[in-house]
Motif scaffolding. Structure first.
Motif, PDB file in Angstrom:
ATOM      1  N   ILE A 157       0.797  -1.218   0.000  1.00 28.02           N
ATOM      2  CA  ILE A 157       0.000   0.000   0.000  1.00 28.02           C
ATOM      3  C   ILE A 157       0.838   1.281   0.000  1.00 28.02           C
ATOM      4  O   ILE A 157       0.303   2.360  -0.111  1.00 28.02           O
ATOM      5  CB  ILE A 157      -0.969   0.032   1.210  1.00 28.02           C
ATOM      6  N   LEU A 158       2.152   1.175   0.101  1.00 29.53           N
ATOM      7  CA  LEU A 158       3.004   2.354   0.110  1.00 29.53           C
ATOM      8  C   LEU A 158       2.944   3.051  -1.251  1.00 29.53           C
ATOM      9  O   LEU A 158       3.135   2.420  -2.282  1.00 29.53           O
ATOM     10  CB  LEU A 158       4.447   1.954   0.426  1.00 29.53           C
ATOM     11  N   GLU A 159       2.681   4.360  -1.243  1.00 27.83           N
ATOM     12  CA  GLU A 159       2.654   5.129  -2.480  1.00 27.83           C
ATOM     13  C   GLU A 159       4.086   5.464  -2.884  1.00 27.83           C
ATOM     14  O   GLU A 159       4.810   6.125  -2.145  1.00 27.83           O
ATOM     15  CB  GLU A 159       1.844   6.404  -2.294  1.00 27.83           C
ATOM     16  N   VAL A 160       4.491   5.054  -4.061  1.00 28.48           N
ATOM     17  CA  VAL A 160       5.854   5.252  -4.523  1.00 28.48           C
ATOM     18  C   VAL A 160       6.184   6.738  -4.626  1.00 28.48           C
ATOM     19  O   VAL A 160       7.279   7.169  -4.275  1.00 28.48           O
ATOM     20  CB  VAL A 160       6.070   4.526  -5.870  1.00 28.48           C
ATOM     21  N   GLU A 161       5.232   7.548  -5.093  1.00 28.02           N
ATOM     22  CA  GLU A 161       5.477   8.985  -5.220  1.00 28.02           C
ATOM     23  C   GLU A 161       5.779   9.620  -3.863  1.00 28.02           C
ATOM     24  O   GLU A 161       6.663  10.467  -3.752  1.00 28.02           O
ATOM     25  CB  GLU A 161       4.266   9.694  -5.854  1.00 28.02           C
ATOM     26  N   GLU A 162       5.037   9.212  -2.845  1.00 24.66           N
ATOM     27  CA  GLU A 162       5.247   9.772  -1.510  1.00 24.66           C
ATOM     28  C   GLU A 162       6.612   9.366  -0.955  1.00 24.66           C
ATOM     29  O   GLU A 162       7.312  10.173  -0.342  1.00 24.66           O
ATOM     30  CB  GLU A 162       4.128   9.337  -0.578  1.00 24.66           C
ATOM     31  N   PHE A 163       6.990   8.125  -1.177  1.00 26.66           N
ATOM     32  CA  PHE A 163       8.299   7.640  -0.737  1.00 26.66           C
ATOM     33  C   PHE A 163       9.415   8.435  -1.408  1.00 26.66           C
ATOM     34  O   PHE A 163      10.316   8.954  -0.744  1.00 26.66           O
ATOM     35  CB  PHE A 163       8.422   6.145  -1.053  1.00 26.66           C
ATOM     36  N   ALA A 164       9.360   8.567  -2.732  1.00 23.42           N
ATOM     37  CA  ALA A 164      10.405   9.277  -3.478  1.00 23.42           C
ATOM     38  C   ALA A 164      10.446  10.753  -3.086  1.00 23.42           C
ATOM     39  O   ALA A 164      11.533  11.331  -2.935  1.00 23.42           O
ATOM     40  CB  ALA A 164      10.172   9.120  -4.979  1.00 23.42           C
ATOM     41  N   ALA A 165       9.292  11.370  -2.917  1.00 20.70           N
ATOM     42  CA  ALA A 165       9.234  12.780  -2.547  1.00 20.70           C
ATOM     43  C   ALA A 165       9.833  13.004  -1.158  1.00 20.70           C
ATOM     44  O   ALA A 165      10.571  13.972  -0.944  1.00 20.70           O
ATOM     45  CB  ALA A 165       7.798  13.276  -2.600  1.00 20.70           C
ATOM     46  N   GLU A 166       9.513  12.130  -0.230  1.00 20.82           N
ATOM     47  CA  GLU A 166      10.019  12.259   1.144  1.00 20.82           C
ATOM     48  C   GLU A 166      11.544  12.201   1.168  1.00 20.82           C
ATOM     49  O   GLU A 166      12.190  13.036   1.795  1.00 20.82           O
ATOM     50  CB  GLU A 166       9.441  11.150   2.024  1.00 20.82           C
ATOM     51  N   ILE A 167      12.121  11.259   0.471  1.00 20.23           N
ATOM     52  CA  ILE A 167      13.578  11.120   0.445  1.00 20.23           C
ATOM     53  C   ILE A 167      14.230  12.282  -0.298  1.00 20.23           C
ATOM     54  O   ILE A 167      15.280  12.769   0.091  1.00 20.23           O
ATOM     55  CB  ILE A 167      13.989   9.770  -0.172  1.00 20.23           C
ATOM     56  N   ASP A 168      13.581  12.748  -1.373  1.00 19.06           N
ATOM     57  CA  ASP A 168      14.154  13.796  -2.217  1.00 19.06           C
ATOM     58  C   ASP A 168      13.813  15.206  -1.728  1.00 19.06           C
ATOM     59  O   ASP A 168      14.229  16.176  -2.336  1.00 19.06           O
ATOM     60  CB  ASP A 168      13.675  13.597  -3.661  1.00 19.06           C
ATOM     61  N   GLY A 169      13.031  15.314  -0.644  1.00 26.56           N
ATOM     62  CA  GLY A 169      12.684  16.615  -0.100  1.00 26.56           C
ATOM     63  C   GLY A 169      11.754  17.419  -0.992  1.00 26.56           C
ATOM     64  O   GLY A 169      11.920  18.622  -1.157  1.00 26.56           O
ATOM     65  N   ARG A 170      10.764  16.745  -1.565  1.00 23.19           N
ATOM     66  CA  ARG A 170       9.851  17.393  -2.503  1.00 23.19           C
ATOM     67  C   ARG A 170       8.414  17.117  -2.103  1.00 23.19           C
ATOM     68  O   ARG A 170       8.138  16.335  -1.208  1.00 23.19           O
ATOM     69  CB  ARG A 170      10.071  16.818  -3.907  1.00 23.19           C
ATOM     70  N   ASP A 171       7.516  17.725  -2.853  1.00 22.20           N
ATOM     71  CA  ASP A 171       6.099  17.448  -2.721  1.00 22.20           C
ATOM     72  C   ASP A 171       5.740  16.431  -3.806  1.00 22.20           C
ATOM     73  O   ASP A 171       6.185  16.567  -4.952  1.00 22.20           O
ATOM     74  CB  ASP A 171       5.289  18.736  -2.925  1.00 22.20           C
ATOM     75  N   PRO A 172       4.948  15.403  -3.485  1.00 23.26           N
ATOM     76  CA  PRO A 172       4.604  14.393  -4.494  1.00 23.26           C
ATOM     77  C   PRO A 172       3.948  14.965  -5.751  1.00 23.26           C
ATOM     78  O   PRO A 172       4.090  14.408  -6.838  1.00 23.26           O
ATOM     79  CB  PRO A 172       3.632  13.455  -3.764  1.00 23.26           C
ATOM     80  N   SER A 173       3.276  16.101  -5.633  1.00 27.20           N
ATOM     81  CA  SER A 173       2.608  16.695  -6.798  1.00 27.20           C
ATOM     82  C   SER A 173       3.604  17.192  -7.842  1.00 27.20           C
ATOM     83  O   SER A 173       3.230  17.427  -8.992  1.00 27.20           O
ATOM     84  CB  SER A 173       1.696  17.842  -6.358  1.00 27.20           C
ATOM     85  N   GLU A 174       4.863  17.333  -7.480  1.00 25.55           N
ATOM     86  CA  GLU A 174       5.882  17.811  -8.416  1.00 25.55           C
ATOM     87  C   GLU A 174       6.245  16.772  -9.478  1.00 25.55           C
ATOM     88  O   GLU A 174       6.901  17.103 -10.464  1.00 25.55           O
ATOM     89  CB  GLU A 174       7.147  18.213  -7.669  1.00 25.55           C
ATOM     90  N   PHE A 175       5.841  15.537  -9.290  1.00 30.69           N
ATOM     91  CA  PHE A 175       6.234  14.490 -10.218  1.00 30.69           C
ATOM     92  C   PHE A 175       5.402  14.437 -11.488  1.00 30.69           C
ATOM     93  O   PHE A 175       5.766  13.774 -12.439  1.00 30.69           O
ATOM     94  CB  PHE A 175       6.192  13.118  -9.539  1.00 30.69           C
ATOM     95  N   GLY A 176       4.284  15.058 -11.525  1.00 31.33           N
ATOM     96  CA  GLY A 176       3.439  14.974 -12.703  1.00 31.33           C
ATOM     97  C   GLY A 176       2.589  13.720 -12.662  1.00 31.33           C
ATOM     98  O   GLY A 176       2.477  13.057 -11.637  1.00 31.33           O
ATOM     99  N   ARG A 177       2.004  13.401 -13.791  1.00 32.26           N
ATOM    100  CA  ARG A 177       1.062  12.292 -13.849  1.00 32.26           C
ATOM    101  C   ARG A 177       1.615  11.161 -14.706  1.00 32.26           C
ATOM    102  O   ARG A 177       2.349  11.389 -15.652  1.00 32.26           O
ATOM    103  CB  ARG A 177      -0.262  12.783 -14.421  1.00 32.26           C
ATOM    104  N   ILE A 190       5.129   5.301 -16.137  1.00 35.81           N
ATOM    105  CA  ILE A 190       5.460   6.118 -14.983  1.00 35.81           C
ATOM    106  C   ILE A 190       6.146   7.396 -15.474  1.00 35.81           C
ATOM    107  O   ILE A 190       7.023   7.337 -16.340  1.00 35.81           O
ATOM    108  CB  ILE A 190       6.380   5.354 -14.004  1.00 35.81           C
ATOM    109  N   ASN A 191       5.745   8.531 -14.925  1.00 36.56           N
ATOM    110  CA  ASN A 191       6.293   9.809 -15.406  1.00 36.56           C
ATOM    111  C   ASN A 191       7.800   9.860 -15.207  1.00 36.56           C
ATOM    112  O   ASN A 191       8.340   9.328 -14.233  1.00 36.56           O
ATOM    113  CB  ASN A 191       5.566  10.995 -14.771  1.00 36.56           C
ATOM    114  N   ALA A 192       8.476  10.490 -16.152  1.00 37.44           N
ATOM    115  CA  ALA A 192       9.940  10.494 -16.209  1.00 37.44           C
ATOM    116  C   ALA A 192      10.574  11.136 -14.981  1.00 37.44           C
ATOM    117  O   ALA A 192      11.637  10.691 -14.530  1.00 37.44           O
ATOM    118  CB  ALA A 192      10.408  11.202 -17.481  1.00 37.44           C
ATOM    119  N   GLU A 193       9.955  12.158 -14.417  1.00 34.43           N
ATOM    120  CA  GLU A 193      10.515  12.825 -13.242  1.00 34.43           C
ATOM    121  C   GLU A 193      10.582  11.871 -12.046  1.00 34.43           C
ATOM    122  O   GLU A 193      11.569  11.833 -11.316  1.00 34.43           O
ATOM    123  CB  GLU A 193       9.695  14.067 -12.892  1.00 34.43           C
ATOM    124  N   LEU A 194       9.542  11.073 -11.865  1.00 36.28           N
ATOM    125  CA  LEU A 194       9.549  10.091 -10.781  1.00 36.28           C
ATOM    126  C   LEU A 194      10.599   9.010 -11.043  1.00 36.28           C
ATOM    127  O   LEU A 194      11.328   8.609 -10.136  1.00 36.28           O
ATOM    128  CB  LEU A 194       8.163   9.461 -10.611  1.00 36.28           C
TER     129      LEU A 194
END
Length: 134
Positions: A38-58, A78-82
Protein backbone atom coordinates in the motif's frame (compact mmCIF):
# COMPACT_ATOMS: atom_id res chain seq x y z
CA UNK A 1 -10.31 -9.30 -3.97
CA UNK A 2 -7.17 -7.15 -4.19
CA UNK A 3 -5.20 -5.22 -6.76
CA UNK A 4 -2.15 -6.88 -8.28
CA UNK A 5 0.60 -4.46 -9.34
CA UNK A 6 3.98 -5.01 -10.93
CA UNK A 7 6.55 -2.49 -12.13
CA UNK A 8 8.65 -3.27 -15.20
CA UNK A 9 10.93 -1.52 -17.70
CA UNK A 10 10.58 -1.73 -21.47
CA UNK A 11 11.31 0.04 -24.72
CA UNK A 12 8.38 0.99 -26.95
CA UNK A 13 9.17 -2.02 -29.15
CA UNK A 14 9.25 -4.39 -26.17
CA UNK A 15 6.01 -2.93 -24.82
CA UNK A 16 4.29 -3.59 -28.16
CA UNK A 17 5.08 -7.30 -27.72
CA UNK A 18 3.69 -7.47 -24.17
CA UNK A 19 0.80 -9.82 -23.55
CA UNK A 20 -1.12 -7.38 -21.34
CA UNK A 21 -3.32 -10.11 -19.90
CA UNK A 22 -0.29 -12.04 -18.62
CA UNK A 23 1.64 -8.97 -17.46
CA UNK A 24 5.42 -8.82 -17.11
CA UNK A 25 5.62 -11.96 -14.96
CA UNK A 26 3.69 -13.99 -17.53
CA UNK A 27 6.00 -12.70 -20.26
CA UNK A 28 9.15 -13.68 -18.32
CA UNK A 29 10.27 -10.04 -18.07
CA UNK A 30 12.22 -8.59 -15.16
CA UNK A 31 9.78 -6.87 -12.82
CA UNK A 32 9.19 -5.82 -9.23
CA UNK A 33 6.19 -7.51 -7.67
CA UNK A 34 4.19 -4.95 -5.70
CA UNK A 35 1.09 -7.03 -4.97
CA UNK A 36 -0.43 -6.35 -1.58
CA UNK A 37 1.65 -3.24 -1.03
CA UNK A 38 0.00 0.00 0.00
CA UNK A 39 3.00 2.35 0.11
CA UNK A 40 2.65 5.13 -2.48
CA UNK A 41 5.85 5.25 -4.52
CA UNK A 42 5.48 8.99 -5.22
CA UNK A 43 5.25 9.77 -1.51
CA UNK A 44 8.30 7.64 -0.74
CA UNK A 45 10.40 9.28 -3.48
CA UNK A 46 9.23 12.78 -2.55
CA UNK A 47 10.02 12.26 1.14
CA UNK A 48 13.58 11.12 0.45
CA UNK A 49 14.15 13.80 -2.22
CA UNK A 50 12.68 16.61 -0.10
CA UNK A 51 9.85 17.39 -2.50
CA UNK A 52 6.10 17.45 -2.72
CA UNK A 53 4.60 14.39 -4.49
CA UNK A 54 2.61 16.69 -6.80
CA UNK A 55 5.88 17.81 -8.42
CA UNK A 56 6.23 14.49 -10.22
CA UNK A 57 3.44 14.97 -12.70
CA UNK A 58 1.06 12.29 -13.85
CA UNK A 59 1.55 8.80 -15.17
CA UNK A 60 0.31 8.09 -18.69
CA UNK A 61 -2.44 5.44 -18.89
CA UNK A 62 -1.79 3.12 -21.84
CA UNK A 63 -4.44 0.47 -21.72
CA UNK A 64 -7.62 0.03 -19.75
CA UNK A 65 -8.90 2.65 -17.36
CA UNK A 66 -9.94 1.13 -14.03
CA UNK A 67 -13.49 1.78 -12.91
CA UNK A 68 -16.24 -0.08 -11.07
CA UNK A 69 -16.90 -2.35 -14.07
CA UNK A 70 -13.34 -2.89 -15.28
CA UNK A 71 -11.14 -5.48 -13.58
CA UNK A 72 -8.06 -5.02 -15.75
CA UNK A 73 -5.42 -5.45 -16.61
CA UNK A 74 -4.30 -1.85 -17.13
CA UNK A 75 -0.86 -0.39 -17.74
CA UNK A 76 0.59 3.08 -17.22
CA UNK A 77 3.90 4.67 -18.13
CA UNK A 78 5.46 6.12 -14.98
CA UNK A 79 6.29 9.81 -15.41
CA UNK A 80 9.94 10.49 -16.21
CA UNK A 81 10.52 12.83 -13.24
CA UNK A 82 9.55 10.09 -10.78
CA UNK A 83 11.70 7.53 -12.62
CA UNK A 84 14.71 9.87 -12.54
CA UNK A 85 14.19 10.50 -8.83
CA UNK A 86 13.89 6.78 -8.05
CA UNK A 87 17.07 6.17 -10.08
CA UNK A 88 18.98 8.75 -7.99
CA UNK A 89 17.93 7.32 -4.63
CA UNK A 90 20.64 5.13 -3.15
CA UNK A 91 20.06 1.85 -1.37
CA UNK A 92 21.47 3.34 1.86
CA UNK A 93 18.95 6.20 1.71
CA UNK A 94 16.17 3.65 1.29
CA UNK A 95 17.31 1.59 4.25
CA UNK A 96 17.59 4.75 6.41
CA UNK A 97 14.07 5.74 5.36
CA UNK A 98 12.80 2.24 6.16
CA UNK A 99 14.38 2.38 9.62
CA UNK A 100 12.98 5.85 10.34
CA UNK A 101 9.45 4.96 9.23
CA UNK A 102 9.53 1.44 10.70
CA UNK A 103 8.91 -0.31 7.40
CA UNK A 104 9.02 -4.08 7.29
CA UNK A 105 12.19 -5.62 5.85
CA UNK A 106 10.29 -6.85 2.77
CA UNK A 107 9.07 -3.31 2.11
CA UNK A 108 12.62 -1.96 2.22
CA UNK A 109 13.80 -4.71 -0.14
CA UNK A 110 10.94 -3.93 -2.51
CA UNK A 111 11.91 -0.24 -2.54
CA UNK A 112 15.56 -1.17 -3.18
CA UNK A 113 14.45 -3.39 -6.08
CA UNK A 114 12.22 -0.66 -7.50
CA UNK A 115 15.01 1.93 -7.34
CA UNK A 116 17.33 -0.59 -9.02
CA UNK A 117 14.76 -1.18 -11.76
CA UNK A 118 14.52 2.60 -12.29
CA UNK A 119 18.33 2.87 -12.49
CA UNK A 120 18.54 0.11 -15.09
CA UNK A 121 15.65 1.64 -17.07
CA UNK A 122 17.41 5.02 -17.22
CA UNK A 123 20.76 3.43 -18.10
CA UNK A 124 19.28 1.19 -20.81
CA UNK A 125 16.96 3.80 -22.35
CA UNK A 126 13.76 2.10 -21.25
CA UNK A 127 10.65 3.58 -19.70
CA UNK A 128 9.22 2.36 -16.39
CA UNK A 129 5.66 1.03 -16.37
CA UNK A 130 3.14 -0.25 -13.87
CA UNK A 131 0.87 -3.18 -14.69
CA UNK A 132 -2.22 -3.74 -12.57
CA UNK A 133 -5.19 -6.04 -12.41
CA UNK A 134 -7.92 -6.94 -9.96
Amino acid sequence: MGVMMDYFAATAQELAALDFDAGPAGNDWPYVDCKGWILEVEEFAAEIDGRDPSEFGRDEPLGGIPDAEFLGPWTARINAELVDTLARIGDGQIRDYADEYLLEAWEAERLVALAGLARSAVTEGRALYSWSSV
